[in-house]
Design a protein around this motif. Structure first.
Motif, short mmCIF file in Angstrom:
data_model
loop_
_atom_site.label_atom_id
_atom_site.label_comp_id
_atom_site.label_asym_id
_atom_site.label_seq_id
_atom_site.Cartn_x
_atom_site.Cartn_y
_atom_site.Cartn_z
N ARG A 52 -12.58 -11.88 -4.46
CA ARG A 52 -12.18 -10.61 -3.85
C ARG A 52 -10.97 -10.01 -4.56
O ARG A 52 -10.94 -8.80 -4.83
CB ARG A 52 -11.86 -10.82 -2.37
N ILE A 53 -9.98 -10.82 -4.90
CA ILE A 53 -8.82 -10.25 -5.59
C ILE A 53 -9.20 -9.77 -6.99
O ILE A 53 -8.62 -8.82 -7.51
CB ILE A 53 -7.64 -11.26 -5.64
N PHE A 60 -4.39 -3.23 -9.30
CA PHE A 60 -3.13 -3.91 -9.60
C PHE A 60 -2.62 -3.51 -10.99
O PHE A 60 -1.42 -3.32 -11.19
CB PHE A 60 -3.28 -5.42 -9.49
N GLU A 61 -3.54 -3.36 -11.94
CA GLU A 61 -3.12 -2.97 -13.29
C GLU A 61 -2.49 -1.58 -13.29
O GLU A 61 -1.52 -1.33 -14.02
CB GLU A 61 -4.32 -3.01 -14.24
N LYS A 62 -3.02 -0.66 -12.47
CA LYS A 62 -2.42 0.67 -12.36
C LYS A 62 -0.96 0.60 -11.92
O LYS A 62 -0.15 1.46 -12.27
CB LYS A 62 -3.19 1.51 -11.33
N ARG A 63 -0.65 -0.41 -11.14
CA ARG A 63 0.69 -0.58 -10.58
C ARG A 63 1.57 -1.51 -11.43
O ARG A 63 2.67 -1.84 -11.02
CB ARG A 63 0.59 -1.09 -9.14
N ASP A 154 -6.38 -5.79 0.87
CA ASP A 154 -5.97 -4.41 1.15
C ASP A 154 -4.50 -4.40 1.57
O ASP A 154 -3.74 -3.52 1.16
CB ASP A 154 -6.82 -3.81 2.28
N GLU A 155 -4.10 -5.37 2.37
CA GLU A 155 -2.71 -5.45 2.81
C GLU A 155 -1.80 -5.83 1.65
O GLU A 155 -0.68 -5.32 1.53
CB GLU A 155 -2.57 -6.46 3.96
N VAL A 156 -2.25 -6.72 0.78
CA VAL A 156 -1.44 -7.09 -0.39
C VAL A 156 -1.19 -5.86 -1.25
O VAL A 156 -0.05 -5.62 -1.70
CB VAL A 156 -2.13 -8.20 -1.20
N LEU A 157 -2.22 -5.06 -1.47
CA LEU A 157 -2.06 -3.84 -2.26
C LEU A 157 -1.11 -2.85 -1.57
O LEU A 157 -0.27 -2.22 -2.21
CB LEU A 157 -3.43 -3.19 -2.48
N ARG A 158 -1.23 -2.74 -0.25
CA ARG A 158 -0.36 -1.83 0.50
C ARG A 158 1.11 -2.23 0.39
O ARG A 158 1.98 -1.38 0.19
CB ARG A 158 -0.79 -1.82 1.98
N VAL A 159 1.39 -3.53 0.49
CA VAL A 159 2.79 -3.94 0.43
C VAL A 159 3.35 -3.82 -0.99
O VAL A 159 4.54 -3.60 -1.17
CB VAL A 159 3.02 -5.36 1.02
N VAL A 160 2.49 -3.98 -2.00
CA VAL A 160 2.94 -3.71 -3.36
C VAL A 160 3.38 -2.26 -3.48
O VAL A 160 4.44 -1.95 -4.05
CB VAL A 160 1.84 -4.04 -4.39
N LYS A 178 0.93 3.99 5.00
CA LYS A 178 -0.03 4.03 3.91
C LYS A 178 0.48 5.00 2.85
O LYS A 178 1.22 5.94 3.17
CB LYS A 178 -1.41 4.48 4.41
N PRO A 179 0.11 4.78 1.58
CA PRO A 179 0.58 5.67 0.52
C PRO A 179 0.29 7.14 0.83
O PRO A 179 -0.79 7.49 1.30
CB PRO A 179 -0.22 5.21 -0.71
N GLY A 180 1.29 7.98 0.60
CA GLY A 180 1.17 9.40 0.87
C GLY A 180 1.81 9.82 2.18
O GLY A 180 2.09 11.01 2.39
N GLU A 181 2.05 8.85 3.07
CA GLU A 181 2.67 9.16 4.35
C GLU A 181 4.20 9.19 4.21
O GLU A 181 4.76 8.75 3.22
CB GLU A 181 2.26 8.12 5.40
#
Length: 219
Positions: A52-53, A60-63, A154-160, A178-181
């Motif tokens: 899944r990861i 992740f690469e984008k970040r 999804d949560e790991v990506l959000r906290v990054v 969430k991103p954008g808020e």
């Protein structure tokens, strides 16, 4: 077992991996990194997690985040495990390295052992931990999951996203953000500083206490 708390500098461990010998600091470089541990190869929940990861590698690469797996088996076992991982999560391709840690020495240094769970000879077993490491090699966030619960990437990506936003703009993110808020201006920034740091403006939330400690802005 040595402690490793948020803000601590992680040790510069090294080990063989599915991508050759890795020195942790060299591997991370100037990037962010996620290190995630597993008790053993060929275990069901871990097999779903590695696949899944892998589906999130592009995000992740984008970040600017590098991934590094860690499991309590040898490299040959890791390599034999990967076809199962990729078959279990169709479409995934595991392109990140997995460190070998048969003696759990790296997990001990990274505080990824469960002191209450031991094998037949009394050695502590690996917990299913996930550390997010900053470019400064400091521990920014850590998750610890029981064996019965698969990780939520999804949560790991959000906290990054939250950690990187906070590092760049000196803000905090509210619950369920969430991103954008909108984000929160921390109390350590007074209103005069806030006007300079957030020229887009901010809103001070009206509260029953009359205290003006929640200020929202967008970045």
């Amino acid at each position: 077992m040595p402690g490793l708390s948020l803000g601590d500098t992680i040790p510069n461990v090294q080990a063989d991996s599915t991508h050759g010998h890795i020195k942790l600091y060299d591997y991370i470089g100037d990037s962010w990194a996620i290190i995630f541990s597993h008790p053993a190869d060929f275990t069901p929940v871990c097999t779903t997690e590695l696949g899944r990861i892998a589906n999130y590698i592009g995000e992740f690469e984008k970040r600017g985040v590098k991934l590094l797996g860690l499991s309590s088996d040898e490299v040959d076992s890791h390599r034999a495990w990967l076809p199962d991982v990729e078959a279990c999560t169709p479409g995934c391709k595991v392109t990140y390295p997995i460190l070998a840690d048969p003696k759990s020495e790296i997990m001990a240094k990274l505080n990824m052992l469960d002191p209450d769970e031991k094998d037949e000879i009394g050695k502590p077993l690996a917990s299913r931990a996930l550390h997010i490491i900053g470019p400064d090699k400091k521990l920014k966030l850590s998750f610890l999951y029981p064996g019965t619960t698969g990780r939520n990437f999804d949560e790991v990506l959000r906290v990054v996203d939250s950690l990187q936003l906070a590092a760049k703009y000196r803000v905090c993110t509210p619950a369920n953000w969430k991103p954008g808020e909108r984000v929160i201006i921390p109390p350590s920034v007074n209103d005069e500083e806030a006007k300079k740091l957030y020229p887009q403006g901010f809103e001070t939330i009206s509260l029953p206490s009359g205290k003006k400690y929640i200020r929202m802005t967008k970045v």
